[in-house]
Design a protein around this motif. Structure first.
Motif: not given
Length: 628
Positions: A91-92, A98-100, A176-177, A181-185
């Motif tokens: 997942a991480v 996927g975001y980058l 920030g990224r 990523i950690g809290r929204h994706l």
């Protein structure tokens, strides 16, 4: 009872019974087992089931029920470890790439393809062959086999969200990224991963049993279902109780896992995730009144935003293709500037490009000064001074988070975090300022529970959380009925007056902006073709395109059956696709020069407030209805 089984939740719970049963039995094995699974009695070997030994004994006289319970403990523990490692890594990694995007995404995608294409058991055999049998080797082997599908699922989920409006809003707020990523994706990416994990339980249990059956998993004398199967194989004809119970256990867990995964994937019951709220507090600041201003491109000391020669291009097969060129406008404190044009005219591009809210591939050049700081370039902290209200409130808000959580985080991102209770009070105050009834209740609602107008008000509350100097509203009244449109426009006007805040409003409807704007810039084919004070533009339009937009506005008192005036042809194309005036193919006043010479914005009055980009000014020779 029959009615209960017709409920989706009851049926799902029934399917999960074997998984829960063996997990609980394994956890309580030391309490439930009637004997030590490793202690045998050769005098009691191969005894059939009896009250003393409910599942009989094996060839060494060990109690089979005790071994089955401890086997569940070992199998479920290994499965939990493999799932935790695989799910976390997959997942991480998937959410991050996927975001980058870019080369990292391409490389990881190829690695995932390779891992998924390899037979899982072959990977496990290779790892165990290199490290030797044992529980640690078993966990490592199965984790290397299992992480790739989770990474692929998370990557696909996040890639679809990367360009969404609420991601743009988070970047605008300066998140920030790592935070994004950690809290929204990760939370939305975990949902489909958890569905797949429910199916993967059976696969891992079967893999553990298979490797142990081959002598490469859990080594004797530890009880494990696969080990019990291989030990009972020689006695299938004479002592059925040795192989059947562990075989039934493995089958039940695998079937239950597959059925549960299929049911969750069908969407009838999705796994719930924890919703995160990020508390903070906000400091209120007094604002002084400033005079309004006309929309003309001369630099003024009180200007909040000054845009000069803004151009936007996208890479294509033949190189960069410009979609907007030479855009210049400014907005001062207390002023509302409206960017008006048809769909595809470039008005949204002109409004959002200065703040980095376009597609990441967009190449933006020119200058956009927010106060004394340049926005074109990597300056996310300065963009916090801007609030944005997007056209589609449903897409701009994260469906997995409450409205209150959205605004709490906006407050904290503004650098004014505090205790949760204080933050929630400010959140409710912002919701009240945005005109939402019962803010305390609305803060606990999710976006799907709000109407379109309420979602737009929630976006306005988020935009106000950081006390922005500038508010950008992209089609804020789109798809709303006329009553809600009027209420929303009155709200924006009230905020402008109360907070003395500059605004840029994007719209295709001149009738809408007439209720709110101080000045107007008309955009066509990626260029501003006319700009000036609202009253001047309404009463004395100069450019034929502006006249066409005004003619399309319904007027009170028009006789029934009167047809609306329309402009011939289709909306304008980009600035690189025509050598002359972009509007020439649709213009009733076009001359041969209009197809070869590019018009520029020129002042039409001594104050230079009213400007038009037309080689021929119809206002000098025609009436306002376009007739000669």
């Amino acid at each position: 009872m029959n009615g209960l089984l017709h409920r989706p939740g009851a049926r799902t719970a029934l399917i999960a019974v074997p998984l829960v049963l063996f997990a609980v039995a394994g956890g309580l094995a030391p309490l439930l087992a009637p004997a030590d699974p490793g202690v045998g009695d050769l005098a009691a070997s191969l005894r059939p089931p009896s009250p003393q030994h409910p599942l009989g004994t094996d060839q060494l006289g060990r109690d089979q029920l005790s071994r089955l319970l401890y086997g569940a403990r070992i199998s479920m523990t290994i499965t939990a470890a493999v799932l935790a490692i695989s799910l976390a890594i997959g997942a991480v990694v998937g959410a991050t790439v996927g975001y980058l995007g870019g080369w990292a995404d391409w490389v990881v995608a190829r690695v995932i393809d390779v891992v998924v294409s390899l037979p899982g058991m072959l990977v496990a055999l290779a790892v165990i062959g290199a490290r030797g049998p044992g529980v640690e080797s078993l966990v490592l082997a199965l984790s290397l086999w299992s992480w790739a599908p989770y990474a692929r699922i998370a990557r696909a989920r996040v890639a679809g969200m990367r360009g969404s409006p609420h991601m743009d809003a988070l970047r605008l707020l300066g998140a920030g990224r790592v935070r994004i990523i950690g809290r929204h994706l990760l939370p939305p990416a975990l949902a489909p991963c958890l569905v797949y994990a429910s199916t993967d339980v059976g696969t891992i249990v079967l893999g553990v049993a298979t490797l142990s059956f081959l002598g490469l998993g859990v080594a004797p004398p530890h009880a494990e279902w696969g080990q019990m199967l291989i030990e009972g194989q020689p006695f299938l004809g004479s002592a059925w109780w040795l192989a059947y119970p562990p075989g039934i256990a493995v089958t039940a867990v695998v079937f239950a896992s597959n059925l549960l995964g299929e049911r969750l994937a069908s969407g009838e019951e999705a796994p719930s995730l924890l919703r995160l709220a990020f508390p903070g507090r906000i400091r209120r600041a007094a604002r002084s009144a400033r005079p309004a201003v006309v929309a003309e491109p001369a630099a003024v000391q009180d200007s909040v935003l000054v845009v000069r020669d803004l151009s936007v291009a996208y890479p294509g097969d033949g190189g960069l293709r410009r979609v907007a060129a030479g855009i210049s406008y400014e907005v001062r404190r207390g002023q509302v500037l409206a960017l008006v044009g048809e769909t595809g005219s470039g008005k949204t591009t002109a409004a959002l490009a200065p703040f980095g809210l376009l597609d990441p591939r967009a190449v933006v050049t020119g200058s956009a000064m927010l106060g004394a700081r340049e926005l074109v370039g990597p300056v996310p902290r300065e963009r916090r001074r801007v609030g944005v209200v997007f056209q589609d409130g449903a897409a701009a808000l994260n469906p997995l988070r409450t409205i209150g959580a959205h605004i709490d985080e906006a407050v904290r991102n503004a650098g004014r975090g505090g205790r949760r209770g204080a933050t929630r009070r400010v959140t409710e105050e912002l919701l009240g300022t945005a005109g939402l009834p019962d803010p305390a209740m609305v803060a606990h609602w999710f976006p799907h529970q709000l109407s379109g107008g309420m979602r737009q008000r929630a976006q306005i509350a988020m935009a106000l959380a950081g006390e922005p100097e500038l508010l950008v509203a992209d089609e804020p009244t789109s798809a709303l009925d006329v009553t809600v449109q009027a209420q929303l426009l009155d709200l924006l006007a009230g905020l402008r007056d109360e907070l003395d805040m500059a605004m840029v409003v994007v719209s295709h409807d001149l009738a809408v902006v007439a209720r709110l704007a101080d000045s107007v810039a008309v955009v066509y084919a990626g260029r501003i073709v006319e700009s000036g004070p609202l009253e001047t533009l309404i009463k004395a339009p100069d450019h034929p395109y502006t006249r066409g937009l005004l003619d399309a506005v319904p007027r009170p008192g028009t006789a029934p059956g009167t047809r609306f005036r329309t402009m011939p042809g289709r909306s304008g194309i980009g600035p690189d696709d025509t050598a002359g005036c972009g509007f020439a193919p649709r213009c009733a006043f076009a001359t041969p020069a209009c197809t070869t010479e590019r018009p520029v914005l020129e002042p039409l009055d001594p104050s230079a407030a009213h400007r038009s980009a037309c080689l021929r000014h119809p206002s000098t020779s025609t009436t306002t209805d376009g007739t000669c």
